[in-house]
Design a protein around this motif. Sequence first.
Motif, mmCIF file in Angstrom:
data_model
loop_
_atom_site.group_PDB
_atom_site.id
_atom_site.type_symbol
_atom_site.label_atom_id
_atom_site.label_comp_id
_atom_site.label_asym_id
_atom_site.label_seq_id
_atom_site.Cartn_x
_atom_site.Cartn_y
_atom_site.Cartn_z
ATOM 1 N N ASN A 50 -3.446 2.870 -4.649
ATOM 2 C CA ASN A 50 -4.091 4.097 -5.139
ATOM 3 C C ASN A 50 -4.231 5.129 -4.023
ATOM 4 O O ASN A 50 -4.029 6.321 -4.238
ATOM 5 C CB ASN A 50 -5.456 3.788 -5.748
ATOM 6 C CG ASN A 50 -5.367 3.004 -7.028
ATOM 7 O OD1 ASN A 50 -4.371 3.078 -7.740
ATOM 8 N ND2 ASN A 50 -6.391 2.239 -7.322
ATOM 9 N N PHE A 51 -4.571 4.652 -2.833
ATOM 10 C CA PHE A 51 -4.710 5.539 -1.681
ATOM 11 C C PHE A 51 -3.362 6.182 -1.335
ATOM 12 O O PHE A 51 -3.270 7.397 -1.153
ATOM 13 C CB PHE A 51 -5.262 4.772 -0.485
ATOM 14 C CG PHE A 51 -5.260 5.563 0.796
ATOM 15 C CD1 PHE A 51 -6.108 6.647 0.949
ATOM 16 C CD2 PHE A 51 -4.412 5.225 1.834
ATOM 17 C CE1 PHE A 51 -6.105 7.386 2.131
ATOM 18 C CE2 PHE A 51 -4.409 5.943 3.007
ATOM 19 C CZ PHE A 51 -5.261 7.031 3.164
ATOM 20 N N PHE A 52 -2.297 5.369 -1.265
ATOM 21 C CA PHE A 52 -0.973 5.909 -0.953
ATOM 22 C C PHE A 52 -0.531 6.908 -2.022
ATOM 23 O O PHE A 52 0.073 7.930 -1.701
ATOM 24 C CB PHE A 52 0.060 4.790 -0.787
ATOM 25 C CG PHE A 52 -0.225 3.862 0.372
ATOM 26 C CD1 PHE A 52 -0.674 4.346 1.587
ATOM 27 C CD2 PHE A 52 -0.047 2.503 0.233
ATOM 28 C CE1 PHE A 52 -0.945 3.496 2.653
ATOM 29 C CE2 PHE A 52 -0.305 1.640 1.286
ATOM 30 C CZ PHE A 52 -0.757 2.137 2.501
ATOM 31 N N SER A 54 -2.483 8.855 -3.769
ATOM 32 C CA SER A 54 -3.254 10.095 -3.639
ATOM 33 C C SER A 54 -2.806 10.932 -2.444
ATOM 34 O O SER A 54 -2.740 12.157 -2.556
ATOM 35 C CB SER A 54 -4.751 9.801 -3.556
ATOM 36 O OG SER A 54 -5.084 9.190 -2.335
ATOM 37 N N VAL A 55 -2.482 10.318 -1.320
ATOM 38 C CA VAL A 55 -2.115 11.105 -0.135
ATOM 39 C C VAL A 55 -0.662 11.561 -0.156
ATOM 40 O O VAL A 55 -0.304 12.510 0.536
ATOM 41 C CB VAL A 55 -2.413 10.364 1.188
ATOM 42 C CG1 VAL A 55 -3.893 10.103 1.338
ATOM 43 C CG2 VAL A 55 -1.599 9.104 1.326
ATOM 44 N N SER A 56 0.176 10.900 -0.958
ATOM 45 C CA SER A 56 1.601 11.237 -0.968
ATOM 46 C C SER A 56 2.067 11.829 -2.301
ATOM 47 O O SER A 56 3.258 12.092 -2.467
ATOM 48 C CB SER A 56 2.435 9.993 -0.681
ATOM 49 O OG SER A 56 2.402 9.109 -1.786
ATOM 50 N N LYS A 57 1.133 11.993 -3.234
ATOM 51 C CA LYS A 57 1.476 12.445 -4.587
ATOM 52 C C LYS A 57 2.541 11.537 -5.205
ATOM 53 O O LYS A 57 3.478 11.994 -5.840
ATOM 54 C CB LYS A 57 1.925 13.901 -4.576
ATOM 55 C CG LYS A 57 0.825 14.829 -4.112
ATOM 56 C CD LYS A 57 1.248 16.264 -4.120
ATOM 57 C CE LYS A 57 0.083 17.096 -3.617
ATOM 58 N NZ LYS A 57 0.455 18.434 -3.263
ATOM 59 N N GLY A 58 2.403 10.238 -4.945
ATOM 60 C CA GLY A 58 3.311 9.247 -5.516
ATOM 61 C C GLY A 58 4.611 9.066 -4.762
ATOM 62 O O GLY A 58 5.473 8.296 -5.187
ATOM 63 N N ASN A 59 4.770 9.737 -3.629
ATOM 64 C CA ASN A 59 6.019 9.675 -2.871
ATOM 65 C C ASN A 59 5.941 8.596 -1.787
ATOM 66 O O ASN A 59 5.896 8.889 -0.589
ATOM 67 C CB ASN A 59 6.330 11.044 -2.259
ATOM 68 C CG ASN A 59 7.756 11.145 -1.782
ATOM 69 O OD1 ASN A 59 8.578 10.265 -2.014
ATOM 70 N ND2 ASN A 59 8.048 12.231 -1.094
#
Length: 76
Positions: A50-52, A54-59
């Motif tokens: 979930n954190f990844f 949020s910070v990468s917009k799913g990228n």
Amino acid sequence: VIEEAIANSVRHGLSKKVKVALAINAGRPTVEVSDDGIGPRDGRPGLGSNFFDSVSKGNWSLESLPAGGSKLTVTL
């Protein structure tokens, strides 16, 4: 991102060695973390996923390495 990736690598992947690489790709910072652990496991996504997201917009991606271990790539 790096702290979460290393913690997951050790806690979930049981890794002994972790390699961190940073790059700029198409003007965007990219973090790549690879390890010698047991590799990704199937199951429900956790807080790190979930954190990844949020910070990468799913990228981001997590993949098994041919020689064992895993590689996480997060583009910010």
